[in-house]
Motif scaffolding. Structure first.
Motif, PDB file in Angstrom:
ATOM      1  N   LEU A 107       5.940  -9.637  -2.043  1.00 45.49           N
ATOM      2  CA  LEU A 107       6.780  -8.562  -1.515  1.00 45.49           C
ATOM      3  C   LEU A 107       5.955  -7.613  -0.658  1.00 45.49           C
ATOM      4  CD1 LEU A 107       9.468  -6.958  -1.469  1.00 45.49           C
ATOM      5  CD2 LEU A 107       8.656  -5.741  -3.486  1.00 45.49           C
ATOM      6  N   LEU A 151       4.764   0.229   4.400  1.00 42.01           N
ATOM      7  CA  LEU A 151       5.868   1.054   3.900  1.00 42.01           C
ATOM      8  C   LEU A 151       5.890   1.172   2.379  1.00 42.01           C
ATOM      9  CD1 LEU A 151       6.937   0.384   6.872  1.00 42.01           C
ATOM     10  CD2 LEU A 151       9.182   0.840   5.894  1.00 42.01           C
ATOM     11  N   LEU A 152       5.149   0.290   1.685  1.00 36.78           N
ATOM     12  CA  LEU A 152       5.255   0.280   0.220  1.00 36.78           C
ATOM     13  C   LEU A 152       3.996   0.785  -0.480  1.00 36.78           C
ATOM     14  CD1 LEU A 152       7.064  -3.161  -0.370  1.00 36.78           C
ATOM     15  CD2 LEU A 152       8.065  -0.935   0.149  1.00 36.78           C
ATOM     16  N   VAL A 160      14.536  -1.247  -2.075  1.00 36.72           N
ATOM     17  CA  VAL A 160      13.169  -1.686  -2.396  1.00 36.72           C
ATOM     18  C   VAL A 160      12.164  -0.631  -1.938  1.00 36.72           C
ATOM     19  CG1 VAL A 160      11.404  -3.407  -1.845  1.00 36.72           C
ATOM     20  CG2 VAL A 160      13.720  -4.150  -2.462  1.00 36.72           C
ATOM     21  N   LYS A 161      12.366  -0.109  -0.737  1.00 37.15           N
ATOM     22  CA  LYS A 161      11.500   0.964  -0.234  1.00 37.15           C
ATOM     23  C   LYS A 161      11.522   2.142  -1.222  1.00 37.15           C
ATOM     24  CE  LYS A 161       9.553   3.852   2.884  1.00 37.15           C
ATOM     25  NZ  LYS A 161       8.106   3.857   3.126  1.00 37.15           N
ATOM     26  N   ALA A 181      12.103   2.096  -4.287  1.00 32.52           N
ATOM     27  CA  ALA A 181      11.445   1.745  -5.547  1.00 32.52           C
ATOM     28  C   ALA A 181       9.936   1.967  -5.470  1.00 32.52           C
ATOM     29  CB  ALA A 181      11.740   0.288  -5.903  1.00 32.52           C
ATOM     30  N   PHE A 182       9.391   1.962  -4.269  1.00 38.48           N
ATOM     31  CA  PHE A 182       7.953   2.158  -4.100  1.00 38.48           C
ATOM     32  C   PHE A 182       7.626   3.554  -3.592  1.00 38.48           C
ATOM     33  CE2 PHE A 182       7.986  -2.371  -4.421  1.00 38.48           C
ATOM     34  CZ  PHE A 182       6.709  -2.741  -4.832  1.00 38.48           C
TER      35      PHE A 182
END
Lengths: 489, 489
Positions: free
Chosen positions: B199, B206-207, B446-447, B449-450
């Motif tokens: 991932l 970005l993460l 997802v972004k 989430a990080f």
């Protein structure tokens, strides 16, 4: 009997409104076959089983459950070995068995688009007339379904050369927790945006439900040849594995069996394995005619140089099949040695093979339980089979402790607690050993990004911090290695 | 001049408290070199540049920015081609250039543990005395850093056979948005839990921020041989590519150049390319001695059968290097044909090569701009170079429109808008064409989430739904293909 909330019991008539009558199972007799998957030590009858017949019905069920806060466990063929498809008493068991069409075989792009309930082997069978096949081949490939393979990121004998499921799929169509459909990946060899295809693969049903899979197909190799080498010591066999890979050869498969496994297999299928050997290696080489000849010669020399007592090269496909037969029958063969066995699955850096096998031997004495080793040596994926008798007091307990010690050993040498069977319900505690709270927290965030209400396969794959903390506290008190009994669900 | 909030301007003295004096750059003269990466059409001077010298300093900077809500753009060597490292006027530009140690080369496990600022080629150079190398080889490998390779999931000439960055890394140490450190992946061949390693790879900063990378090393092949084939038509060259792969051979590299590129390269480096050919293929085969001989013979036959007018097989390493030299010099060579060029990067299913190249040819006439094609034909990764002159009114605009049409074409045939250069700032609009709102929403989750506060490289890689909706609305009004001008940042 479990008591269900009004919420969950009223879901059954609502499901009947959405699906054909035969697609909703709710009597005890109907539910019983779904109470466990391949890890039968854990059993739970679900609230209801649904068998949707198309994507729209899957979506309808998921949407209904989302609205009513009812958890869902998705199930493929139920061959999983870590309890990933163990039902919930208050949840829907959603079987993908009826979504079993091969939608398209695309010869130009060398891919197949299939529904999740299609059996792994059925894909290769459908592709065979075109000279193609699907590479990942779990031992259960006759029965297991491609949707389950995606959920567990399944491997197999040939994943040493051809990779795991994640390396052999191009695109997934997925129903998310709220019933929305997303497409992950593309028909080309890369995709823009975050790699959700890889994230999803191996996520054990916690992030969504696969309703369509596009797999890569490979051309069948021109030739395949199998070698069998016998060794007087496990260490010499382990060293041979490292040397073959070190020589730049990636065999299609490279499997090891120890003496107990060899004898069990030979006793069972009579293929002519050398029963006095401490270990055997089975090595399959594939490719063009010339390539195979050259690799077989090189591997043969390496085997002899590393002290193989005999090396046998199959002269034709029939003999190759015979040599494999013993390996393929090894699990049931070992099953004849004791009333029960506990199949472990851990992965270690290849170079640690001799050391780890040696420590497992010591643990076998410590726990007074026999262990047979049959495994994918080439990629360091161990499958120790711990023999026990559940009817003898304390043996199951000892077997589980022994297994936990093996996993702890895998982590200690830089490996991981599961090679291909997944975490499921079985290895939640081992996850606490493997990961720090920061990493677990990141896993929770990712789960939350897909399934904020925690409705998809809750309680599997990722342990809660609370569970890990409790486990940690226990260690401090006892001053032991971090694996007490695995909690029952 | 941009006006900065009190929040952002007070960050500079706080950064000076954390880092050595020479590690904080804030004068205009110091900042200017960081205003763009390899996509120099986009420029922005950052608020401040920091050059931390170890992981603790990276953590300290990230924690400080987290507390004060200041955005961070991480930067490797700045060779990226999609503007992924374009700074923010109100943000910290965090260069990883000083984290450039090769920490360990592990010969047993065939891996190297390195800091993110280590150059791609430096890894192979350090591994060379042991007969090993790191496979992914972007054109910029002399300069680009492994941290940037991870951020972009970089490929290169040899990724056809050896895979992208994601297939060649084992483990990452990452600083998250709040300054916490997580380890993703393991030293073994698989890891439990969600596949955050995959991932993270290609997530364009970005993460999180990569502070350590463990890469796989491969043994150098025994032998390498290069073939050059010339064709009277691009279609015949394209057909050859499909046929070679269809024969079950995966060459180490399989590159195509069209006439404009051939002539430009020959003019520049004089390597003896056939300048009258419509297209050439460069094919590199590697492996054992026998294997290479057999594959070269088979490929030669396929090339001739598909109508190659000449096939040249390099007789030694020197000639191989010469044949590659033209390909490697192709971009600068094409750069001599016009004041500016716009390098595109899209991926298509291999079977669509002839059709897509034909359509690009038509578009070239429509937009009245020349285009040279130099690309990784084997994996369907196109790099059309659109020639223009930014000083001639409207040409840049036309070049961008032309480029957008090429990407739209890639999506239409089932491909994707970026093979290896990433989305960055350049392809945000193309992402709107590639993905549905449901998929984009999943990316946002997802972004979140990080990086819940959106502090890491905001505005890159994933477009907002608002932006896509505006773009969509424009199409409805104009009834055009979905690519208006790419917005300036």
């Amino acid at each position: 009997m479990t008591t269900h909330s009004a919420q969950t019991t009223t879901i059954i008539p609502k499901l009947r409104d959405l699906l054909p009558a035969h697609a909703v199972l709710a009597t005890n007799e109907e539910l019983r076959p779904y109470e466990c998957d391949g890890l039968s030590a854990y059993r739970q009858v679900p609230l209801v089983v649904v068998l949707p017949e198309n994507v729209e019905q899957v979506q309808a069920v998921v949407r209904l459950c989302y609205r009513h806060g009812v958890p869902i466990v998705a199930r493929g063929a139920g061959t999983g070995l870590s309890g990933g498809a163990l039902p919930l008493a208050n949840g829907v068991l959603l079987s993908l068995a009826k979504l079993n069409r091969i939608i398209e075989i695309d010869l130009h792009n060398r891919s197949a688009r299939v529904e999740p309930g299609v059996r792994n082997l059925a894909i290769s069978q459908a592709a065979a007339p075109h000279g193609l096949y699907y590479a990942p081949d779990p031992s259960s490939q006759i029965a297991c379904s491609i949707g389950g393979n995606v959920a567990e990121n399944s491997g197999g004998v040939h994943c040493l050369k051809y990779g795991l499921t994640v390396h052999n799929i191009l695109k997934l169509k997925v129903v998310l927790a709220d019933g929305e459909i997303v497409t992950l990946g593309s028909d080309a060899c890369d995709s823009a945006g975050y790699d959700l295809l890889a994230l999803f693969t191996g996520s054990e049903g916690l992030l969504g439900i696969v309703v369509e899979v596009t797999v890569r197909l490979l051309p069948k190799p021109e030739r395949t040849q199998v070698l069998l080498a016998a060794y007087a010591s496990v260490a010499a066999a382990g060293q041979t594995v490292s040397t073959i890979i070190g020589a730049g050869i990636i065999p299609a498969g490279l499997e090891m069996m120890d003496q107990l496994a060899i004898r069990a297999a030979e006793d069972f299928v009579h293929v002519g394995y050398p029963t006095d050997a401490a270990a055997i290696l089975l090595c399959e080489v594939d490719g063009t005619n010339e390539e195979v000849s050259e690799h077989v010669a090189t591997i043969r020399n390496i085997m002899l140089a590393q002290g193989a007592t005999t090396v046998r090269t199959a002269i034709d496909d029939q003999e190759s099949a015979l040599l494999w037969k013993g390996r393929k029958a090894a699990f049931p063969a070992v099953g004849r040695l004791a009333p029960d066995y506990y199949c472990m699955d851990g992965t270690i850096p290849r170079r640690c093979l001799p050391q780890v096998l040696d420590e497992i031997e010591h643990l076998s004495k410590e726990y007074d339980l026999r262990v047979a080793n049959v495994f994918h040596a080439g990629d360091g994926n161990l499958h120790p089979l711990i023999l026990y008798d559940a009817n003898r007091s304390g043996e199951l307990h000892r077997a589980e402790q022994f297994g936990a010690r093996i996993l702890e050993l895998c982590v200690r040498v830089g490996g991981t607690i599961t090679g291909e069977h997944g975490v499921g319900i079985e290895k939640l505690d081992a996850m606490c050993v493997m990961f720090q709270p920061t990493e677990l927290t990141q896993f929770f965030s990712v789960k939350n990004a897909f399934d904020p209400h925690g409705l998809l396969n809750p309680g599997k794959a990722i342990p809660s911090l609370h569970r890990c903390a409790e486990l940690g506290a226990m260690h401090v008190h006892r001053g032991q290695v971090p694996f007490p009994d695995i909690e029952r669900f």
